[in-house]
Motif scaffolding. Structure first.
Motif, PDB file in Angstrom:
ATOM      1  N   PRO A 163       0.767  -1.134  -0.159  1.00 24.79           N
ATOM      2  CA  PRO A 163       0.019   0.081  -0.016  1.00 24.79           C
ATOM      3  C   PRO A 163       0.892   1.221   0.053  1.00 24.79           C
ATOM      4  O   PRO A 163       2.154   1.279   0.292  1.00 24.79           O
ATOM      5  CB  PRO A 163      -0.782  -0.211   1.215  1.00 24.79           C
ATOM      6  N   SER A 164       0.253   2.304  -0.353  1.00 27.19           N
ATOM      7  CA  SER A 164       0.887   3.715  -0.242  1.00 27.19           C
ATOM      8  C   SER A 164       0.875   4.084   1.128  1.00 27.19           C
ATOM      9  O   SER A 164       0.047   4.010   1.811  1.00 27.19           O
ATOM     10  CB  SER A 164       0.090   4.764  -1.125  1.00 27.19           C
ATOM     11  N   THR A 165       2.087   4.842   1.764  1.00 24.96           N
ATOM     12  CA  THR A 165       1.913   5.465   2.794  1.00 24.96           C
ATOM     13  C   THR A 165       1.417   7.134   2.649  1.00 24.96           C
ATOM     14  O   THR A 165       1.255   7.551   3.635  1.00 24.96           O
ATOM     15  CB  THR A 165       3.583   5.593   3.512  1.00 24.96           C
ATOM     16  N   ALA A 166       1.304   7.420   1.416  1.00 26.53           N
ATOM     17  CA  ALA A 166       0.943   8.925   0.943  1.00 26.53           C
ATOM     18  C   ALA A 166      -0.575   9.094   0.954  1.00 26.53           C
ATOM     19  O   ALA A 166      -1.182   9.895   1.300  1.00 26.53           O
ATOM     20  CB  ALA A 166       1.684   9.537   0.009  1.00 26.53           C
ATOM     21  N   PHE A 167      -1.034   8.268  -0.263  1.00 30.56           N
ATOM     22  CA  PHE A 167      -2.395   8.410  -0.518  1.00 30.56           C
ATOM     23  C   PHE A 167      -2.939   7.399  -1.429  1.00 30.56           C
ATOM     24  O   PHE A 167      -2.155   6.330  -1.702  1.00 30.56           O
ATOM     25  CB  PHE A 167      -2.780   9.792  -1.539  1.00 30.56           C
ATOM     26  N   ILE A 168      -4.181   7.233  -1.504  1.00 28.60           N
ATOM     27  CA  ILE A 168      -4.828   6.011  -2.406  1.00 28.60           C
ATOM     28  C   ILE A 168      -5.420   6.693  -3.410  1.00 28.60           C
ATOM     29  O   ILE A 168      -5.646   7.652  -3.571  1.00 28.60           O
ATOM     30  CB  ILE A 168      -6.191   5.394  -1.492  1.00 28.60           C
ATOM     31  N   LYS A 218      -7.697  -0.669   0.335  1.00 32.95           N
ATOM     32  CA  LYS A 218      -7.359   0.660  -0.308  1.00 32.95           C
ATOM     33  C   LYS A 218      -7.162   1.731   0.988  1.00 32.95           C
ATOM     34  O   LYS A 218      -8.036   2.352   1.022  1.00 32.95           O
ATOM     35  CB  LYS A 218      -8.131   1.005  -1.350  1.00 32.95           C
ATOM     36  N   ARG A 219      -6.121   1.298   1.661  1.00 25.92           N
ATOM     37  CA  ARG A 219      -6.141   2.170   2.808  1.00 25.92           C
ATOM     38  C   ARG A 219      -4.357   2.422   2.648  1.00 25.92           C
ATOM     39  O   ARG A 219      -3.656   1.647   2.416  1.00 25.92           O
ATOM     40  CB  ARG A 219      -6.590   1.578   4.169  1.00 25.92           C
ATOM     41  N   PRO A 220      -4.082   3.510   3.248  1.00 29.21           N
ATOM     42  CA  PRO A 220      -2.765   3.804   3.580  1.00 29.21           C
ATOM     43  C   PRO A 220      -2.080   3.096   4.685  1.00 29.21           C
ATOM     44  O   PRO A 220      -2.740   2.854   5.488  1.00 29.21           O
ATOM     45  CB  PRO A 220      -2.529   5.219   3.898  1.00 29.21           C
ATOM     46  N   GLY A 221      -0.828   2.571   4.423  1.00 27.85           N
ATOM     47  CA  GLY A 221      -0.234   1.828   5.248  1.00 27.85           C
ATOM     48  C   GLY A 221       1.075   1.364   4.804  1.00 27.85           C
ATOM     49  O   GLY A 221       1.771   1.843   3.944  1.00 27.85           O
ATOM     50  N   GLU A 236      -1.335  -0.829   9.512  1.00 25.50           N
ATOM     51  CA  GLU A 236      -2.205   0.479   9.226  1.00 25.50           C
ATOM     52  C   GLU A 236      -1.809   1.429  10.533  1.00 25.50           C
ATOM     53  O   GLU A 236      -2.486   1.071  11.606  1.00 25.50           O
ATOM     54  CB  GLU A 236      -3.428   0.401   9.006  1.00 25.50           C
ATOM     55  N   SER A 237      -1.026   2.329  10.032  1.00 26.46           N
ATOM     56  CA  SER A 237      -0.852   3.262  11.281  1.00 26.46           C
ATOM     57  C   SER A 237      -2.268   4.162  11.612  1.00 26.46           C
ATOM     58  O   SER A 237      -2.731   4.802  10.827  1.00 26.46           O
ATOM     59  CB  SER A 237       0.162   4.214  11.009  1.00 26.46           C
ATOM     60  N   THR A 238      -2.378   4.539  12.921  1.00 22.71           N
ATOM     61  CA  THR A 238      -3.350   5.478  13.518  1.00 22.71           C
ATOM     62  C   THR A 238      -2.983   6.910  12.954  1.00 22.71           C
ATOM     63  O   THR A 238      -3.660   7.802  13.090  1.00 22.71           O
ATOM     64  CB  THR A 238      -3.661   5.260  14.828  1.00 22.71           C
ATOM     65  N   ILE A 273      -6.453   9.135   5.422  1.00 23.27           N
ATOM     66  CA  ILE A 273      -6.990   8.480   4.223  1.00 23.27           C
ATOM     67  C   ILE A 273      -7.332   9.577   3.255  1.00 23.27           C
ATOM     68  O   ILE A 273      -8.230  10.395   3.377  1.00 23.27           O
ATOM     69  CB  ILE A 273      -8.006   7.622   4.434  1.00 23.27           C
ATOM     70  N   VAL A 274      -6.415   9.816   2.161  1.00 19.38           N
ATOM     71  CA  VAL A 274      -6.354  10.980   1.197  1.00 19.38           C
ATOM     72  C   VAL A 274      -6.608  10.113   0.012  1.00 19.38           C
ATOM     73  O   VAL A 274      -5.886   9.473  -0.580  1.00 19.38           O
ATOM     74  CB  VAL A 274      -5.216  11.682   1.269  1.00 19.38           C
ATOM     75  N   ASP A 275      -7.875  10.338  -0.785  1.00 20.05           N
ATOM     76  CA  ASP A 275      -8.120   9.531  -2.063  1.00 20.05           C
ATOM     77  C   ASP A 275      -8.094  10.592  -3.151  1.00 20.05           C
ATOM     78  O   ASP A 275      -8.917  11.640  -3.244  1.00 20.05           O
ATOM     79  CB  ASP A 275      -9.611   8.885  -1.767  1.00 20.05           C
ATOM     80  N   LEU A 276      -7.105  10.552  -3.963  1.00 24.20           N
ATOM     81  CA  LEU A 276      -6.786  11.294  -5.033  1.00 24.20           C
ATOM     82  C   LEU A 276      -7.580  10.633  -6.378  1.00 24.20           C
ATOM     83  O   LEU A 276      -7.227  11.187  -7.419  1.00 24.20           O
ATOM     84  CB  LEU A 276      -5.424  11.425  -5.386  1.00 24.20           C
TER      85      LEU A 276
END
Length: 107
Positions: free
Chosen positions: A25-30, A50-53, A70-72, A76-79
């Motif tokens: 997964p991405s650490t920045a955005f989905i 589809k969650r950052p992690g 999945e870090s707290t 979750i930024v969806d582009l």
């Protein structure tokens, strides 16, 4: 053999014969978690997490364990809506002038 990949911004695991493919997964955005912006010129995407992690790896003498973490602290930024322009992802900014400090240096 395990192959790791992070291009699609989602977690998924696939197996083909002796090859295991793990998507990081991405650490920045989905990108488009709800598949709202399906384009007719592209095939529909398969669902995945589809969650950052990030992926945690544990290696033992006999196996490779992969865990989705999945870090707290992650937002979750969806582009996904950015990819709806049929001209491409960056097309909306192609005809705009440079902004900010760099614009004076590039002129």
């Amino acid at each position: 053999m395990t192959y790791l990949c992070g291009h699609l911004h989602e977690m998924n695991e696939l197996q083909w014969r002796d090859l295991r493919q793990v998507w990081a997964p991405s650490t920045a955005f989905i990108m488009d978690a709800a598949n709202r912006f399906v384009r007719p010129d592209r095939p529909p995407r398969e669902p995945g997490i589809k969650r950052p992690g990030f992926l945690g790896h544990t290696f033992t003498p006999h196996e490779h364990i992969v865990e989705f973490v999945e870090s707290t602290a992650f937002l979750i930024v969806d582009l996904g809506n950015w990819s709806t322009d049929p001209r491409g992802f960056h097309a909306r900014y192609a005809d705009q002038p440079w902004r900010g400090h760099l614009s004076t240096q590039l002129a």
